[in-house]
Design a protein around this motif. Sequence first.
Motif, mmCIF file in Angstrom:
data_model
loop_
_atom_site.group_PDB
_atom_site.id
_atom_site.type_symbol
_atom_site.label_atom_id
_atom_site.label_comp_id
_atom_site.label_asym_id
_atom_site.label_seq_id
_atom_site.Cartn_x
_atom_site.Cartn_y
_atom_site.Cartn_z
ATOM 1 N N ARG A 1 4.672 2.384 -2.537
ATOM 2 C CA ARG A 1 4.676 1.518 -1.073
ATOM 3 C C ARG A 1 3.349 0.679 -1.331
ATOM 4 O O ARG A 1 3.298 -0.329 -1.244
ATOM 5 C CB ARG A 1 4.307 2.574 -0.027
ATOM 6 N N ALA B 1 14.490 3.485 -3.227
ATOM 7 C CA ALA B 1 15.053 2.105 -2.879
ATOM 8 C C ALA B 1 15.219 1.951 -1.296
ATOM 9 O O ALA B 1 14.691 0.765 -1.269
ATOM 10 C CB ALA B 1 16.773 2.358 -3.470
ATOM 11 N N HIS C 1 5.987 8.113 -4.034
ATOM 12 C CA HIS C 1 6.497 7.131 -2.852
ATOM 13 C C HIS C 1 5.231 6.283 -2.244
ATOM 14 O O HIS C 1 5.539 5.171 -1.992
ATOM 15 C CB HIS C 1 7.172 7.741 -2.048
ATOM 16 N N MET D 1 11.928 0.206 -0.188
ATOM 17 C CA MET D 1 11.807 -1.289 0.025
ATOM 18 C C MET D 1 12.272 -1.736 1.458
ATOM 19 O O MET D 1 11.626 -2.601 2.054
ATOM 20 C CB MET D 1 12.368 -1.775 -1.184
ATOM 21 N N LEU E 1 4.114 -2.072 -3.904
ATOM 22 C CA LEU E 1 5.156 -3.001 -3.549
ATOM 23 C C LEU E 1 4.345 -4.018 -2.592
ATOM 24 O O LEU E 1 4.354 -5.233 -2.674
ATOM 25 C CB LEU E 1 6.333 -2.262 -2.917
ATOM 26 N N ALA F 1 3.760 -7.933 -3.173
ATOM 27 C CA ALA F 1 4.655 -8.708 -2.452
ATOM 28 C C ALA F 1 4.064 -9.340 -1.435
ATOM 29 O O ALA F 1 4.503 -10.554 -0.755
ATOM 30 C CB ALA F 1 6.038 -7.951 -1.745
ATOM 31 N N LEU G 1 9.981 -0.801 4.005
ATOM 32 C CA LEU G 1 8.739 -1.734 4.158
ATOM 33 C C LEU G 1 9.260 -3.121 4.902
ATOM 34 O O LEU G 1 8.258 -3.441 5.667
ATOM 35 C CB LEU G 1 8.121 -2.114 2.879
ATOM 36 N N LEU G 2 10.152 -3.627 4.494
ATOM 37 C CA LEU G 2 10.592 -4.806 5.082
ATOM 38 C C LEU G 2 10.667 -4.692 6.599
ATOM 39 O O LEU G 2 10.276 -5.664 7.236
ATOM 40 C CB LEU G 2 11.854 -5.400 4.474
#
Length: 361
Positions: free
Chosen positions: A336, A96, A332, A99, A339, A343, A102-103
Amino acid sequence: MTMLSAFHPARFDYPRFALALGIGGLGTAAFLYMGWPLPWMLGAMLACTLAALVKLPVRAPMIVRPPMSVVLGVLLGASFSADMVSRMGAWIPTLAGLMLFLLVSGAACVAYFRKIGGYDLPTAYFAGMPGGLIEMVLLGQARGGDARRIALVHSIRILLTVSCLPFLIPALGGGDIGTGAATGAPIGGASLESVLWLIGTGVLGAILGRRLKLPAPYLLGPMIASGAVHLAGWTHTAPPREIVWIAQLVLGVTLGCRFVGTAPSEMLRTLVLSLGSFVILIASAVAFAFALAALTPLDVVSVALAYAPGGLVETSVIALALQIEVAFVATHHIVRVVLVMAAAAPIFRWVDRKKQSQQSE
Protein backbone atom coordinates in the motif's frame (compact mmCIF):
# COMPACT_ATOMS: atom_id res chain seq x y z
CA MET A 1 24.82 13.66 13.56
CA THR A 2 25.22 10.10 14.84
CA MET A 3 22.52 8.27 16.76
CA LEU A 4 24.54 8.39 19.97
CA SER A 5 25.10 12.14 19.72
CA ALA A 6 21.34 12.59 19.32
CA PHE A 7 20.97 11.39 22.92
CA HIS A 8 23.33 14.09 24.25
CA PRO A 9 21.56 16.17 26.95
CA ALA A 10 22.01 19.29 24.82
CA ARG A 11 19.89 17.72 22.05
CA PHE A 12 17.61 15.27 23.86
CA ASP A 13 14.93 16.68 26.18
CA TYR A 14 15.15 14.09 28.97
CA PRO A 15 12.81 15.80 31.49
CA ARG A 16 9.94 16.16 28.99
CA PHE A 17 10.46 12.64 27.68
CA ALA A 18 10.45 11.28 31.24
CA LEU A 19 7.16 13.10 31.88
CA ALA A 20 5.72 11.65 28.66
CA LEU A 21 6.76 8.14 29.72
CA GLY A 22 5.18 8.66 33.13
CA ILE A 23 1.91 9.84 31.62
CA GLY A 24 2.01 6.99 29.11
CA GLY A 25 2.54 4.59 32.01
CA LEU A 26 -0.55 5.97 33.76
CA GLY A 27 -2.55 5.47 30.56
CA THR A 28 -1.29 1.91 30.35
CA ALA A 29 -2.21 1.28 33.99
CA ALA A 30 -5.72 2.60 33.36
CA PHE A 31 -6.16 0.31 30.35
CA LEU A 32 -4.87 -2.67 32.30
CA TYR A 33 -7.28 -1.91 35.15
CA MET A 34 -10.23 -1.59 32.75
CA GLY A 35 -9.19 -4.71 30.80
CA TRP A 36 -9.06 -2.78 27.54
CA PRO A 37 -7.03 -4.09 24.58
CA LEU A 38 -3.35 -3.37 23.83
CA PRO A 39 -2.84 -1.29 26.99
CA TRP A 40 0.90 -0.75 26.53
CA MET A 41 0.41 0.94 23.17
CA LEU A 42 -3.16 2.31 23.17
CA GLY A 43 -3.15 3.46 26.79
CA ALA A 44 0.13 5.31 26.39
CA MET A 45 -0.93 6.79 23.03
CA LEU A 46 -4.26 8.20 24.22
CA ALA A 47 -2.84 9.49 27.52
CA CYS A 48 -0.02 11.36 25.75
CA THR A 49 -2.42 12.69 23.12
CA LEU A 50 -4.53 14.25 25.88
CA ALA A 51 -1.39 15.56 27.61
CA ALA A 52 -0.23 17.21 24.38
CA LEU A 53 -3.63 18.83 23.81
CA VAL A 54 -3.80 20.32 27.33
CA LYS A 55 -0.27 21.66 26.76
CA LEU A 56 1.58 19.62 29.36
CA PRO A 57 5.35 19.80 28.75
CA VAL A 58 5.68 16.35 27.15
CA ARG A 59 7.95 15.43 24.29
CA ALA A 60 9.11 12.24 22.56
CA PRO A 61 12.05 12.84 20.21
CA MET A 62 11.64 10.64 17.13
CA ILE A 63 15.13 9.21 17.69
CA VAL A 64 13.63 6.89 20.33
CA ARG A 65 11.31 5.22 17.80
CA PRO A 66 13.88 3.25 15.68
CA PRO A 67 15.24 1.10 18.56
CA MET A 68 11.69 0.22 19.59
CA SER A 69 10.81 -0.62 15.98
CA VAL A 70 13.81 -2.99 15.89
CA VAL A 71 12.46 -4.86 18.95
CA LEU A 72 9.01 -5.17 17.39
CA GLY A 73 10.50 -6.20 14.03
CA VAL A 74 12.38 -9.08 15.68
CA LEU A 75 9.17 -10.05 17.53
CA LEU A 76 7.10 -10.04 14.33
CA GLY A 77 9.72 -12.10 12.49
CA ALA A 78 9.59 -14.69 15.26
CA SER A 79 5.99 -15.44 14.26
CA PHE A 80 6.99 -16.63 10.77
CA SER A 81 6.40 -20.34 10.13
CA ALA A 82 7.47 -22.78 7.43
CA ASP A 83 3.92 -23.43 6.19
CA MET A 84 3.48 -19.68 5.62
CA VAL A 85 5.40 -19.93 2.33
CA SER A 86 2.93 -22.45 0.91
CA ARG A 87 0.03 -20.06 1.58
CA MET A 88 1.50 -17.02 -0.18
CA GLY A 89 -0.19 -17.89 -3.48
CA ALA A 90 -3.55 -17.12 -1.86
CA TRP A 91 -2.42 -13.53 -1.32
CA ILE A 92 -2.41 -12.64 -5.04
CA PRO A 93 -6.15 -11.77 -5.26
CA THR A 94 -6.00 -9.54 -2.18
CA LEU A 95 -2.85 -7.78 -3.40
CA ALA A 96 -4.58 -7.16 -6.74
CA GLY A 97 -7.70 -5.96 -4.94
CA LEU A 98 -5.54 -3.57 -2.93
CA MET A 99 -4.92 -1.47 -6.04
CA LEU A 100 -8.65 -1.08 -6.65
CA PHE A 101 -9.20 -0.32 -2.96
CA LEU A 102 -6.61 2.49 -3.09
CA LEU A 103 -8.19 4.00 -6.21
CA VAL A 104 -11.73 3.91 -4.80
CA SER A 105 -10.99 5.02 -1.24
CA GLY A 106 -8.33 7.56 -2.27
CA ALA A 107 -10.59 9.22 -4.84
CA ALA A 108 -13.46 9.36 -2.33
CA CYS A 109 -11.27 10.92 0.38
CA VAL A 110 -9.78 13.52 -1.97
CA ALA A 111 -13.26 14.53 -3.11
CA TYR A 112 -14.38 14.66 0.52
CA PHE A 113 -11.57 17.01 1.58
CA ARG A 114 -12.20 19.21 -1.48
CA LYS A 115 -15.98 19.45 -1.22
CA ILE A 116 -16.59 19.16 2.54
CA GLY A 117 -13.30 20.37 3.95
CA GLY A 118 -12.75 23.14 1.41
CA TYR A 119 -9.05 22.20 1.06
CA ASP A 120 -7.07 23.34 -1.95
CA LEU A 121 -6.27 20.57 -4.46
CA PRO A 122 -2.69 19.74 -3.32
CA THR A 123 -3.67 19.63 0.36
CA ALA A 124 -6.85 17.61 -0.29
CA TYR A 125 -5.03 15.19 -2.58
CA PHE A 126 -2.10 14.34 -0.31
CA ALA A 127 -4.27 14.38 2.83
CA GLY A 128 -6.69 11.94 1.19
CA MET A 129 -4.16 9.45 -0.14
CA PRO A 130 -3.78 6.58 2.40
CA GLY A 131 0.02 6.48 2.23
CA GLY A 132 2.81 6.95 4.72
CA LEU A 133 2.63 10.10 6.85
CA ILE A 134 6.13 11.39 6.12
CA GLU A 135 5.97 10.61 2.41
CA MET A 136 2.60 12.32 1.94
CA VAL A 137 3.75 15.42 3.86
CA LEU A 138 6.93 15.77 1.79
CA LEU A 139 5.18 15.19 -1.55
CA GLY A 140 2.29 17.48 -0.60
CA GLN A 141 4.61 20.27 0.51
CA ALA A 142 6.59 19.99 -2.73
CA ARG A 143 3.34 20.42 -4.69
CA GLY A 144 2.24 23.49 -2.72
CA GLY A 145 0.02 21.81 -0.13
CA ASP A 146 -0.34 22.77 3.53
CA ALA A 147 2.23 20.45 5.14
CA ARG A 148 0.98 20.95 8.71
CA ARG A 149 -2.62 20.18 7.76
CA ILE A 150 -1.60 17.10 5.76
CA ALA A 151 0.50 15.85 8.70
CA LEU A 152 -2.34 16.43 11.15
CA VAL A 153 -4.88 14.59 8.97
CA HIS A 154 -2.63 11.56 8.59
CA SER A 155 -1.70 11.57 12.28
CA ILE A 156 -5.39 11.58 13.22
CA ARG A 157 -6.08 8.84 10.65
CA ILE A 158 -3.50 6.58 12.31
CA LEU A 159 -4.73 7.54 15.80
CA LEU A 160 -8.34 6.72 14.90
CA THR A 161 -7.43 3.47 13.17
CA VAL A 162 -5.23 2.17 15.97
CA SER A 163 -7.86 3.17 18.55
CA CYS A 164 -10.77 1.68 16.60
CA LEU A 165 -9.38 -1.65 15.38
CA PRO A 166 -9.19 -3.43 18.76
CA PHE A 167 -12.93 -2.83 19.16
CA LEU A 168 -13.93 -3.29 15.48
CA ILE A 169 -12.17 -6.65 14.99
CA PRO A 170 -14.38 -8.55 17.49
CA ALA A 171 -17.46 -7.10 15.76
CA LEU A 172 -16.24 -8.67 12.49
CA GLY A 173 -15.96 -12.06 14.13
CA GLY A 174 -12.34 -11.86 15.22
CA GLY A 175 -10.99 -12.85 18.60
CA ASP A 176 -10.33 -10.68 21.60
CA ILE A 177 -7.03 -8.82 21.22
CA GLY A 178 -6.43 -9.05 24.94
CA THR A 179 -3.84 -7.14 26.89
CA GLY A 180 -0.80 -7.33 24.66
CA ALA A 181 1.18 -8.87 21.85
CA ALA A 182 4.16 -10.14 23.79
CA THR A 183 4.54 -13.87 23.35
CA GLY A 184 8.13 -14.31 24.52
CA ALA A 185 9.38 -15.74 27.77
CA PRO A 186 9.95 -13.52 30.83
CA ILE A 187 13.18 -11.59 30.84
CA GLY A 188 15.99 -13.81 32.03
CA GLY A 189 14.21 -16.93 30.80
CA ALA A 190 16.08 -17.12 27.48
CA SER A 191 19.46 -18.74 26.92
CA LEU A 192 22.53 -16.68 26.01
CA GLU A 193 22.50 -18.21 22.52
CA SER A 194 18.89 -17.11 21.94
CA VAL A 195 19.64 -13.59 23.19
CA LEU A 196 22.58 -13.33 20.79
CA TRP A 197 20.37 -14.45 17.90
CA LEU A 198 17.79 -11.79 18.79
CA ILE A 199 20.40 -9.03 19.08
CA GLY A 200 22.13 -10.15 15.89
CA THR A 201 18.97 -10.23 13.79
CA GLY A 202 17.95 -6.83 15.17
CA VAL A 203 21.26 -5.12 14.42
CA LEU A 204 21.87 -6.82 11.07
CA GLY A 205 18.26 -6.30 10.01
CA ALA A 206 18.38 -2.58 10.85
CA ILE A 207 21.58 -2.16 8.81
CA LEU A 208 20.14 -4.07 5.83
CA GLY A 209 16.87 -2.15 6.06
CA ARG A 210 18.75 1.13 5.76
CA ARG A 211 21.06 -0.11 3.00
CA LEU A 212 18.17 -1.53 0.95
CA LYS A 213 16.11 1.63 1.58
CA LEU A 214 13.11 -0.37 2.72
CA PRO A 215 10.00 1.48 3.89
CA ALA A 216 10.06 1.47 7.71
CA PRO A 217 13.63 0.05 7.60
CA TYR A 218 14.01 -0.38 11.36
CA LEU A 219 10.92 -2.57 11.44
CA LEU A 220 11.08 -4.46 8.13
CA GLY A 221 14.82 -5.17 8.15
CA PRO A 222 14.79 -6.87 11.58
CA MET A 223 11.47 -8.58 10.76
CA ILE A 224 12.95 -10.13 7.59
CA ALA A 225 16.19 -11.13 9.34
CA SER A 226 14.33 -12.58 12.31
CA GLY A 227 11.84 -14.34 10.02
CA ALA A 228 14.70 -15.90 8.03
CA VAL A 229 16.45 -17.41 11.07
CA HIS A 230 13.15 -18.62 12.52
CA LEU A 231 12.11 -20.21 9.22
CA ALA A 232 15.54 -21.87 9.03
CA GLY A 233 15.01 -23.25 12.54
CA TRP A 234 18.19 -21.68 13.94
CA THR A 235 16.25 -20.22 16.86
CA HIS A 236 12.68 -20.34 18.13
CA THR A 237 12.91 -17.56 20.71
CA ALA A 238 10.96 -14.28 20.72
CA PRO A 239 12.12 -11.13 22.55
CA PRO A 240 11.32 -11.16 26.30
CA ARG A 241 7.82 -9.89 26.93
CA GLU A 242 8.97 -7.11 29.28
CA ILE A 243 11.12 -5.61 26.51
CA VAL A 244 8.20 -5.86 24.10
CA TRP A 245 5.95 -4.09 26.59
CA ILE A 246 8.49 -1.27 26.88
CA ALA A 247 8.73 -1.03 23.09
CA GLN A 248 4.94 -0.76 22.79
CA LEU A 249 4.85 1.85 25.56
CA VAL A 250 7.47 4.04 23.85
CA LEU A 251 5.72 3.59 20.50
CA GLY A 252 2.42 4.73 22.03
CA VAL A 253 4.14 7.72 23.65
CA THR A 254 5.70 8.83 20.35
CA LEU A 255 2.34 8.54 18.59
CA GLY A 256 0.59 10.63 21.22
CA CYS A 257 3.33 13.27 21.35
CA ARG A 258 2.95 13.92 17.62
CA PHE A 259 0.22 16.37 18.62
CA VAL A 260 2.50 18.53 20.77
CA GLY A 261 2.14 22.14 19.64
CA THR A 262 -1.27 21.57 18.04
CA ALA A 263 -3.89 24.03 19.22
CA PRO A 264 -6.90 22.21 20.71
CA SER A 265 -9.26 24.15 18.42
CA GLU A 266 -7.26 23.12 15.34
CA MET A 267 -7.10 19.53 16.57
CA LEU A 268 -10.86 19.42 17.17
CA ARG A 269 -11.65 20.97 13.79
CA THR A 270 -9.36 18.57 11.93
CA LEU A 271 -10.54 15.63 14.05
CA VAL A 272 -14.17 16.23 13.11
CA LEU A 273 -13.23 16.53 9.43
CA SER A 274 -10.91 13.51 9.58
CA LEU A 275 -13.66 11.37 11.07
CA GLY A 276 -15.44 11.52 7.71
CA SER A 277 -12.38 10.37 5.76
CA PHE A 278 -11.70 7.67 8.37
CA VAL A 279 -15.24 6.32 7.95
CA ILE A 280 -14.74 6.26 4.17
CA LEU A 281 -11.45 4.35 4.50
CA ILE A 282 -12.54 1.86 7.16
CA ALA A 283 -15.90 1.21 5.48
CA SER A 284 -14.12 0.61 2.16
CA ALA A 285 -11.66 -1.74 3.86
CA VAL A 286 -14.47 -3.76 5.47
CA ALA A 287 -16.48 -3.88 2.21
CA PHE A 288 -13.45 -5.12 0.27
CA ALA A 289 -12.72 -7.62 3.05
CA PHE A 290 -16.18 -9.18 2.81
CA ALA A 291 -15.98 -9.30 -1.00
CA LEU A 292 -12.52 -10.86 -1.06
CA ALA A 293 -13.32 -13.29 1.75
CA ALA A 294 -16.18 -14.59 -0.40
CA LEU A 295 -13.82 -15.11 -3.35
CA THR A 296 -10.75 -16.47 -1.55
CA PRO A 297 -9.95 -18.86 1.32
CA LEU A 298 -8.97 -15.87 3.47
CA ASP A 299 -11.17 -14.67 6.33
CA VAL A 300 -12.78 -11.23 6.70
CA VAL A 301 -10.75 -10.20 9.75
CA SER A 302 -7.37 -10.90 8.11
CA VAL A 303 -8.24 -8.96 4.96
CA ALA A 304 -9.82 -6.08 6.89
CA LEU A 305 -6.68 -5.71 9.00
CA ALA A 306 -4.48 -5.91 5.88
CA TYR A 307 -6.53 -3.11 4.26
CA ALA A 308 -7.00 -1.01 7.42
CA PRO A 309 -5.66 2.56 6.97
CA GLY A 310 -3.26 2.40 9.92
CA GLY A 311 0.49 2.35 10.28
CA LEU A 312 2.58 -0.70 9.42
CA VAL A 313 3.97 -1.09 12.94
CA GLU A 314 0.65 -0.69 14.71
CA THR A 315 -1.39 -3.01 12.46
CA SER A 316 1.37 -5.65 12.62
CA VAL A 317 1.29 -5.57 16.43
CA ILE A 318 -2.51 -5.98 16.34
CA ALA A 319 -2.13 -8.89 13.87
CA LEU A 320 0.28 -10.61 16.24
CA ALA A 321 -2.08 -10.10 19.17
CA LEU A 322 -4.90 -11.68 17.14
CA GLN A 323 -2.62 -14.51 15.96
CA ILE A 324 -3.25 -13.45 12.36
CA GLU A 325 -0.42 -14.10 9.92
CA VAL A 326 1.83 -11.08 10.42
CA ALA A 327 3.59 -11.53 7.08
CA PHE A 328 0.23 -11.31 5.27
CA VAL A 329 -0.81 -8.09 7.01
CA ALA A 330 2.66 -6.49 6.79
CA THR A 331 3.04 -7.34 3.08
CA HIS A 332 -0.23 -5.61 2.20
CA HIS A 333 0.70 -2.49 4.17
CA ILE A 334 4.13 -2.35 2.55
CA VAL A 335 2.55 -2.68 -0.91
CA ARG A 336 0.00 0.00 0.00
CA VAL A 337 2.70 2.49 1.00
CA VAL A 338 4.87 1.69 -2.04
CA LEU A 339 1.93 1.95 -4.46
CA VAL A 340 0.81 5.29 -3.05
CA MET A 341 4.38 6.65 -3.02
CA ALA A 342 4.97 5.55 -6.62
CA ALA A 343 1.63 6.68 -8.03
CA ALA A 344 0.72 9.74 -5.93
CA ALA A 345 2.90 12.31 -7.72
CA PRO A 346 2.18 11.18 -11.34
CA ILE A 347 -1.57 10.95 -10.71
CA PHE A 348 -1.56 14.36 -9.03
CA ARG A 349 0.16 15.90 -12.07
CA TRP A 350 -2.52 14.39 -14.32
CA VAL A 351 -5.35 15.62 -12.06
CA ASP A 352 -3.78 19.09 -11.81
CA ARG A 353 -3.34 19.38 -15.59
CA LYS A 354 -6.94 18.26 -16.15
CA LYS A 355 -8.18 20.87 -13.69
CA GLN A 356 -6.15 23.63 -15.33
CA SER A 357 -7.34 22.68 -18.81
CA GLN A 358 -10.97 22.79 -17.62
CA GLN A 359 -10.42 26.24 -16.08
CA SER A 360 -8.89 27.58 -19.31
CA GLU A 361 -11.81 26.47 -21.46
